[in-house]
Motif scaffolding. Structure first.
Motif, PDB file in Angstrom:
ATOM      1  N   SER B   6       0.666  -1.212   0.093  1.00  0.00           N
ATOM      2  CA  SER B   6       0.149  -0.131   0.037  1.00  0.00           C
ATOM      3  C   SER B   6       0.806   1.244  -0.024  1.00  0.00           C
ATOM      4  O   SER B   6       0.470   2.164  -0.809  1.00  0.00           O
ATOM      5  N   ASP B   7       1.902   1.174   0.519  1.00  0.00           N
ATOM      6  CA  ASP B   7       2.893   2.314   0.575  1.00  0.00           C
ATOM      7  C   ASP B   7       3.439   2.511  -0.647  1.00  0.00           C
ATOM      8  O   ASP B   7       3.442   3.893  -1.178  1.00  0.00           O
ATOM      9  N   HIS B   8       3.627   1.474  -1.530  1.00  0.00           N
ATOM     10  CA  HIS B   8       4.100   1.448  -2.663  1.00  0.00           C
ATOM     11  C   HIS B   8       2.991   2.337  -3.685  1.00  0.00           C
ATOM     12  O   HIS B   8       3.361   2.851  -4.432  1.00  0.00           O
ATOM     13  N   LEU B   9       1.981   1.706  -3.385  1.00  0.00           N
ATOM     14  CA  LEU B   9       0.802   2.619  -4.341  1.00  0.00           C
ATOM     15  C   LEU B   9       0.614   3.782  -4.257  1.00  0.00           C
ATOM     16  O   LEU B   9       0.601   4.627  -5.128  1.00  0.00           O
ATOM     17  N   GLN B 327       9.664   0.512  -6.304  1.00  0.00           N
ATOM     18  CA  GLN B 327       8.887   1.962  -6.463  1.00  0.00           C
ATOM     19  C   GLN B 327       8.388   2.342  -7.970  1.00  0.00           C
ATOM     20  O   GLN B 327       7.735   2.844  -8.142  1.00  0.00           O
ATOM     21  N   PHE B 328       9.634   2.205  -8.900  1.00  0.00           N
ATOM     22  CA  PHE B 328       9.592   2.579  -9.996  1.00  0.00           C
ATOM     23  C   PHE B 328       8.813   1.518 -10.732  1.00  0.00           C
ATOM     24  O   PHE B 328       8.011   1.795 -11.706  1.00  0.00           O
ATOM     25  N   LEU B 329       8.840   0.188 -10.686  1.00  0.00           N
ATOM     26  CA  LEU B 329       8.216  -0.746 -11.334  1.00  0.00           C
ATOM     27  C   LEU B 329       6.798  -0.761 -11.174  1.00  0.00           C
ATOM     28  O   LEU B 329       6.096  -0.694 -11.870  1.00  0.00           O
ATOM     29  N   ILE B 330       6.189  -0.641  -9.999  1.00  0.00           N
ATOM     30  CA  ILE B 330       5.028  -0.299  -9.563  1.00  0.00           C
ATOM     31  C   ILE B 330       4.351   0.831 -10.456  1.00  0.00           C
ATOM     32  O   ILE B 330       3.176   0.946 -10.843  1.00  0.00           O
ATOM     33  N   GLU B 331       5.209   2.030 -10.425  1.00  0.00           N
ATOM     34  CA  GLU B 331       4.666   3.197 -11.171  1.00  0.00           C
ATOM     35  C   GLU B 331       4.373   2.884 -12.587  1.00  0.00           C
ATOM     36  O   GLU B 331       3.049   3.283 -13.146  1.00  0.00           O
ATOM     37  N   SER B 332       5.264   2.246 -13.186  1.00  0.00           N
ATOM     38  CA  SER B 332       5.087   2.006 -14.640  1.00  0.00           C
ATOM     39  C   SER B 332       3.886   0.578 -14.641  1.00  0.00           C
ATOM     40  O   SER B 332       3.082   0.715 -15.685  1.00  0.00           O
ATOM     41  N   LEU B 333       3.870   0.081 -13.784  1.00  0.00           N
ATOM     42  CA  LEU B 333       2.559  -1.087 -13.864  1.00  0.00           C
ATOM     43  C   LEU B 333       1.328  -0.310 -13.850  1.00  0.00           C
ATOM     44  O   LEU B 333       0.309  -0.983 -14.328  1.00  0.00           O
ATOM     45  N   ILE B 334       1.385   0.629 -12.804  1.00  0.00           N
ATOM     46  CA  ILE B 334       0.105   1.378 -12.499  1.00  0.00           C
ATOM     47  C   ILE B 334      -0.319   2.013 -13.953  1.00  0.00           C
ATOM     48  O   ILE B 334      -1.602   1.709 -14.292  1.00  0.00           O
ATOM     49  N   SER B 336       0.644   1.110 -17.003  1.00  0.00           N
ATOM     50  CA  SER B 336       0.209   0.235 -18.126  1.00  0.00           C
ATOM     51  C   SER B 336      -1.051  -0.647 -17.646  1.00  0.00           C
ATOM     52  O   SER B 336      -1.934  -0.755 -18.684  1.00  0.00           O
ATOM     53  N   LEU B 337      -1.333  -0.708 -16.493  1.00  0.00           N
ATOM     54  CA  LEU B 337      -2.551  -1.682 -15.986  1.00  0.00           C
ATOM     55  C   LEU B 337      -3.581  -0.644 -16.225  1.00  0.00           C
ATOM     56  O   LEU B 337      -4.904  -1.027 -16.753  1.00  0.00           O
ATOM     57  N   ALA B 338      -3.795   0.730 -15.837  1.00  0.00           N
ATOM     58  CA  ALA B 338      -4.776   1.546 -15.887  1.00  0.00           C
ATOM     59  C   ALA B 338      -4.988   1.777 -17.502  1.00  0.00           C
ATOM     60  O   ALA B 338      -6.083   1.881 -17.949  1.00  0.00           O
ATOM     61  N   GLY B 339      -3.943   1.977 -17.990  1.00  0.00           N
ATOM     62  CA  GLY B 339      -4.020   2.261 -19.612  1.00  0.00           C
ATOM     63  C   GLY B 339      -4.864   0.884 -20.142  1.00  0.00           C
ATOM     64  O   GLY B 339      -5.477   1.178 -21.222  1.00  0.00           O
TER      65      GLY B 339
END
Lengths: 254, 404
Positions: B6-9, B327-334, B336-339
């Motif tokens: 949740s912190d990462h998110l 931290q950065f992987l989750i950013e790119s995942l958010i 790509s997944l949202a997109g």
């Protein structure tokens, strides 16, 4: 001095060396540093540019590894540990204060202060409570939800000091903490550090400014990677050196 | 991991929020990529479903004789351009096979139904026997289908052709010409709405005439496009096919220049073509996804560079390399997944809009959901990993020194 034997040793350096370059370009930034730092000392490290004082601070903060020699932090040898282990030690035992504050600009003051606790795996509510408690000691409580850009330089540095303190570190490492501040703000920040010292925190500060040594309990002059002089300054007021627990309490008291 | 997800998110959320436009545009790249893949898959699944429905409607007792050996199954064998090797003689030879219920030859006549100066495009004329009605399950909505008693100058036409020629879907009694030959409409077919079928004929735009009339129009030799035949029931089909094969083989002097297909194979030439079209379309759509992925990597590299000092600081206050990677992987995942999610929804909306111009509907399948999810996840990981590693490898001292 009696104190020497009663206070626990926080840092012990033995023949610490840091070499940069190889062959002809070989250069020792640290060339055999022996140093013992006791709990509760406020050390000012002075010296000309390139004397190795920042390198020393980086090694003490486990951001850099010595080429040779021993480094014992709280009695444990740390220079051989993995970088993940170093990260954990940084998160639990070391607090950093930087010349340019290094606050994350897009999150609020309180979140900045709480940031080190994130890496200790603490939950958000608890983190913010801790951060709020520390900020209270710096009289910044009403600025908790300001963004760093909305505060003055002096206030930013006080936030940074609060952040360094939030995880109850064994040592606080300050690299030119007043380097970017005017004299008034410098004075306030130094008073703050001095207050921390009086409360029993161990502070190691690198500075160019000879005036700041008046706040320190011990002044180390470095030259060419070696300690040139090491002076303990007699304590002005005995009563002030007594340990006064900080708002959130020191390690071992929780 | 000591750092809670949740912190990462929330961390990633803060950072993405601080660059709204950039986040939106980067996500848009993935949205477009996933949307195009979804459109292609949803529509081609629609086509497959149409063909699949037809095959199951065939009740398993229909087989088709087609010219030329298609045993290799190669799409490049363009049967329609090669002169057909099946003749009316073959039809006559197999017509009386025992166990065979009915059969219908299909002769494509090269001519356009004409009424005055009206020559509707995309239409065809086929010559056949009355049995086609039952084999192809054609329904007449106005008038009647061809039978033994209707004369050579009669025709049954598709609804669309009727509208095109006569401006009405009730045109029984009207006349049109093919190659100068006059035909009277005796029936109009109910809308078939399946341009894709095993007869490879769009019955909505076709005029159906008697085989004899077709022979007159295209010369006496009468090559056939295909012969459909129907066994009494599905258990007889294999035996009937064997007998028909023997008869044809002897008629062709052992020259195997025809093929008999049944079951799923009947739809194969068309569905094979669609598979290839689908594959190519997906590949093109995947390219846009690739571009979207490059966009993510690009923006993440910018983000890493911009936040070098923050990375240094985070490391100084206790972040491990793994923390920084996440931290950065989750950013790119958010992103790509949202997109990808938006792209999936947009893809279906667009597919439905497109399908209003087509004769089939996009199909919802879990496979497409899986493909869209896997693609967005894959793109996020593949293109986010390098920037994340790059971030984690940064030297904290160097990083903190930046902009001094």
């Amino acid at each position: 001095m009696v104190k020497k034997h009663t206070k626990p040793i926080v840092i012990k350096l033995k023949e610490l060396k840091k070499r940069y370059g190889i062959g002809n370009a070989e250069h020792y930034a640290l060339d055999g540093v022996d140093l013992i730092i006791e709990k509760g000392e406020f050390i000012a490290v002075m010296g000309p540019s390139g004397c190795g004082k920042t390198t020393l601070l980086n090694i003490l903060g486990l951001l850099d590894r010595p080429t040779d020699g021993d480094y014992l932090l709280d009695g444990k040898a740390v220079e051989e540990l993995s970088s993940a282990h170093h990260a954990r030690i940084r998160s639990e035992q070391i607090g950093f204060v930087f010349q340019n504050f290094n606050l994350v600009p897009r999150i609020s003051v309180i979140e900045n202060v709480a940031l080190p606790l994130t890496y200790k795996g603490m939950r958000k509510m608890k983190r913010l409570k801790e951060a709020s408690r520390v900020l209270k000691n710096f009289h910044l409580q009403e600025r908790e939800y300001y963004m760093p850009a909305q505060l003055s330089g002096g206030q930013n540095q006080r936030v940074a000091i609060a952040r360094a303190l939030v995880n109850n570190p064994s040592i606080i490492l300050a690299d030119e903490p007043t380097g970017n501040l005017d004299s008034r703000a410098s004075h306030i920040v130094m008073e703050e550090l001095s207050d921390l010292h009086r409360r029993g925190n161990t502070i190691i500060m690198v500075t160019h400014n000879p005036k700041l040594t008046t706040y320190a309990s011990r002044v180390i002059h470095m030259l060419d990677g070696k300690i040139a002089s090491d002076t303990k300054i007699p304590v002005k007021d005995e009563s002030k050196t007594e340990k006064i627990p900080l708002g959130h309490g020191r390690k071992g008291k929780e | 991991m000591r750092l809670l997800i949740s912190d990462h998110l929330s961390n990633a959320y803060e950072s993405l929020k601080s660059n709204r436009t950039r986040t939106f545009l980067t996500g848009l790249g993935i949205t477009i990529g996933v949307a195009s893949v979804t459109i292609v898959l949803a529509l081609s699944a629609g086509v497959s479903q149409v063909i699949g429905k037809q095959i199951s409607a065939l009740e398993g007792n229909i087989a088709v004789i087609r010219p030329q050996s298609t045993s290799s199954g190669d799409i490049t064998e363009q049967q329609s351009f090669a002169p057909s090797t099946i003749t009316e003689a073959d039809y006559a030879a197999i017509k009386a096979t025992s166990g065979l219920m009915r059969s219908a030859p299909l002769m494509i006549v090269s001519g356009i139904p004409t009424k005055g100066t009206t020559k509707p495009s995309g239409t065809s004329v086929i010559a056949t026997t009355p049995e086609l009605q039952d084999i192809a399950k054609l329904t007449v909505k106005d008038g009647q289908f061809l039978d033994e008693h209707t004369n050579q100058q009669t025709a049954v036409i598709g609804e669309q052709l009727s509208v095109d020629l006569f401006g009405s879907d009730r045109s029984a009694g009207q006349t049109f010409t093919v190659k100068g030959q006059r035909f009277t409409v005796i029936g109009v077919l109910k809308r078939f709405n399946d341009p894709v079928n095993f007869n490879t004929v769009d019955f909505d735009r076709t005029a159906i005439i008697h085989l004899a009339a077709g022979k007159q129009l295209s010369g006496a030799s009468a090559p056939l496009q295909q012969i459909n035949f129907q066994a009494k029931d599905s258990s007889h089909l294999a035996g009937v096919i064997r007998t028909v094969d023997e008869k044809l083989a002897s008629a062709h002097q052992g020259d195997k220049d025809y093929t008999i297909v049944s079951g799923d194979d009947i739809a194969r030439p068309t569905s094979r073509l669609f598979e290839i079209v689908q594959g190519v379309s997906v590949a093109i759509a995947a390219i846009s996804l690739l571009v979207g992925g490059i966009g993510i990597m690009n923006i993440m590299l910018v983000s890493v560079a911009e936040r070098t000092r923050e990375i240094g600081l985070r490391k100084a206050i206790g972040a491990s390399n793994a923390h920084i990677i996440w931290q950065f992987l989750i950013e790119s995942l958010i992103m790509s997944l949202a997109g990808g999610l938006v792209g999936y929804i947009a893809g279906y909306v667009i597919a439905f809009v497109i399908s209003t111009f087509l004769t089939f509907d996009p199909v919802f399948t879990w496979q497409i959901v899986g493909v869209a999810a896997a693609l967005s996840l894959g793109v996020g990981v593949v293109f986010g990993l390098y920037p994340a590693f790059k971030a984690s490898r940064k030297d904290p001292i160097e990083s903190l020194r930046q902009y001094h």
